[in-house]
Motif scaffolding. Structure first.
Motif, short mmCIF file in Angstrom:
data_model
loop_
_atom_site.label_atom_id
_atom_site.label_comp_id
_atom_site.label_asym_id
_atom_site.label_seq_id
_atom_site.Cartn_x
_atom_site.Cartn_y
_atom_site.Cartn_z
N GLU A 9 85.24 22.10 54.86
CA GLU A 9 83.81 21.84 55.01
C GLU A 9 83.05 22.26 53.75
O GLU A 9 82.16 21.55 53.27
N TYR A 10 83.40 23.41 53.20
CA TYR A 10 82.74 23.89 51.99
C TYR A 10 82.99 22.94 50.82
O TYR A 10 82.06 22.55 50.11
N LEU A 11 84.24 22.57 50.62
CA LEU A 11 84.58 21.67 49.51
C LEU A 11 83.85 20.33 49.65
O LEU A 11 83.33 19.79 48.67
N LYS A 12 83.80 19.81 50.86
CA LYS A 12 83.09 18.55 51.09
C LYS A 12 81.59 18.71 50.86
O LYS A 12 80.95 17.81 50.32
N SER A 13 81.04 19.86 51.21
CA SER A 13 79.61 20.09 50.99
C SER A 13 79.27 20.15 49.50
O SER A 13 78.13 19.93 49.10
N MET A 14 80.28 20.44 48.69
CA MET A 14 80.11 20.48 47.24
C MET A 14 80.39 19.11 46.61
O MET A 14 80.46 18.98 45.39
N GLY A 15 80.55 18.09 47.47
CA GLY A 15 80.74 16.73 47.00
C GLY A 15 82.17 16.37 46.62
O GLY A 15 82.40 15.34 45.99
N LYS A 16 83.12 17.18 47.02
CA LYS A 16 84.52 16.93 46.68
C LYS A 16 85.21 16.06 47.72
O LYS A 16 84.95 16.19 48.92
N GLU A 17 86.09 15.20 47.25
CA GLU A 17 87.04 14.54 48.14
C GLU A 17 88.17 15.55 48.30
O GLU A 17 88.67 16.09 47.30
N VAL A 18 88.58 15.83 49.54
CA VAL A 18 89.53 16.90 49.78
C VAL A 18 90.88 16.34 50.22
O VAL A 18 90.95 15.50 51.13
N PHE A 19 91.93 16.84 49.57
CA PHE A 19 93.29 16.53 49.96
C PHE A 19 93.89 17.81 50.51
O PHE A 19 94.03 18.80 49.78
N PHE A 20 94.20 17.82 51.81
CA PHE A 20 94.74 19.01 52.44
C PHE A 20 96.26 18.97 52.42
O PHE A 20 96.88 18.04 52.91
N ASP A 21 96.85 20.00 51.83
CA ASP A 21 98.30 20.14 51.75
C ASP A 21 98.71 21.18 52.79
O ASP A 21 98.50 22.38 52.60
N ALA A 22 99.23 20.71 53.92
CA ALA A 22 99.66 21.59 55.00
C ALA A 22 101.06 22.09 54.66
O ALA A 22 102.07 21.45 54.98
N GLU A 23 101.12 23.25 54.01
CA GLU A 23 102.38 23.79 53.52
C GLU A 23 103.38 24.01 54.66
O GLU A 23 103.04 24.63 55.67
N HIS A 24 104.57 23.50 54.52
CA HIS A 24 105.66 23.60 55.50
C HIS A 24 105.28 22.97 56.84
O HIS A 24 105.70 23.45 57.90
N PHE A 25 104.52 21.90 56.81
CA PHE A 25 104.07 21.25 58.03
C PHE A 25 105.24 20.87 58.95
O PHE A 25 105.21 21.13 60.14
N LEU A 26 106.26 20.21 58.39
CA LEU A 26 107.36 19.73 59.24
C LEU A 26 108.15 20.87 59.88
O LEU A 26 108.56 20.76 61.03
N ASP A 27 108.33 21.98 59.14
CA ASP A 27 108.98 23.15 59.74
C ASP A 27 108.15 23.69 60.90
O ASP A 27 108.67 24.02 61.95
N GLY A 28 106.85 23.76 60.69
CA GLY A 28 105.95 24.26 61.73
C GLY A 28 105.91 23.34 62.93
O GLY A 28 105.93 23.80 64.08
N TYR A 29 105.86 22.04 62.68
CA TYR A 29 105.82 21.08 63.78
C TYR A 29 107.10 21.14 64.60
O TYR A 29 107.07 21.11 65.82
N LYS A 30 108.22 21.25 63.90
CA LYS A 30 109.51 21.34 64.60
C LYS A 30 109.56 22.59 65.47
O LYS A 30 110.04 22.56 66.59
N ASN A 31 109.05 23.70 64.95
CA ASN A 31 109.08 24.96 65.67
C ASN A 31 108.07 25.02 66.81
O ASN A 31 108.37 25.54 67.88
N ASN A 32 106.85 24.47 66.59
CA ASN A 32 105.80 24.59 67.60
C ASN A 32 104.73 23.53 67.35
O ASN A 32 103.75 23.80 66.67
N PRO A 33 104.87 22.34 67.91
CA PRO A 33 103.92 21.26 67.62
C PRO A 33 102.49 21.54 68.11
O PRO A 33 101.56 20.92 67.64
#
Length: 69
Positions: A39-63
């Motif tokens: 929200e902060y980055l967007k309020s500063m006019g930025k297009e935001v790319f969110f990198d969910a670190e280790h997403f697939l490991d986390g999803y496999k463990n607990n979706p």
């Protein structure tokens, strides 16, 4: 912000194991921090790319704990 780029990459841990053990953060607080930061980055006019670190490991463990897009 000093770089003056139109976009920003925001990386945050998304595997519940890393959030609680490495970051020593509650899962709900981690999601709140992600939302606040984006929200902060967007309020500063930025297009935001969110990198969910280790997403697939986390999803496999607990979706249920993964942030919703």
């Amino acid at each position: 912000m000093k770089a003056g780029t139109p976009a920003a990459r925001y990386c945050r841990k998304s595997w519940d194991l890393h959030v609680t053990r490495n970051s020593k953060t509650e899962l709900d607080e981690n999601i709140a921090m992600i939302a606040d930061s984006i929200e902060y980055l967007k309020s500063m006019g930025k297009e935001v790319f969110f990198d969910a670190e280790h997403f697939l490991d986390g999803y496999k463990n607990n979706p249920v704990t993964q942030p919703k897009s």
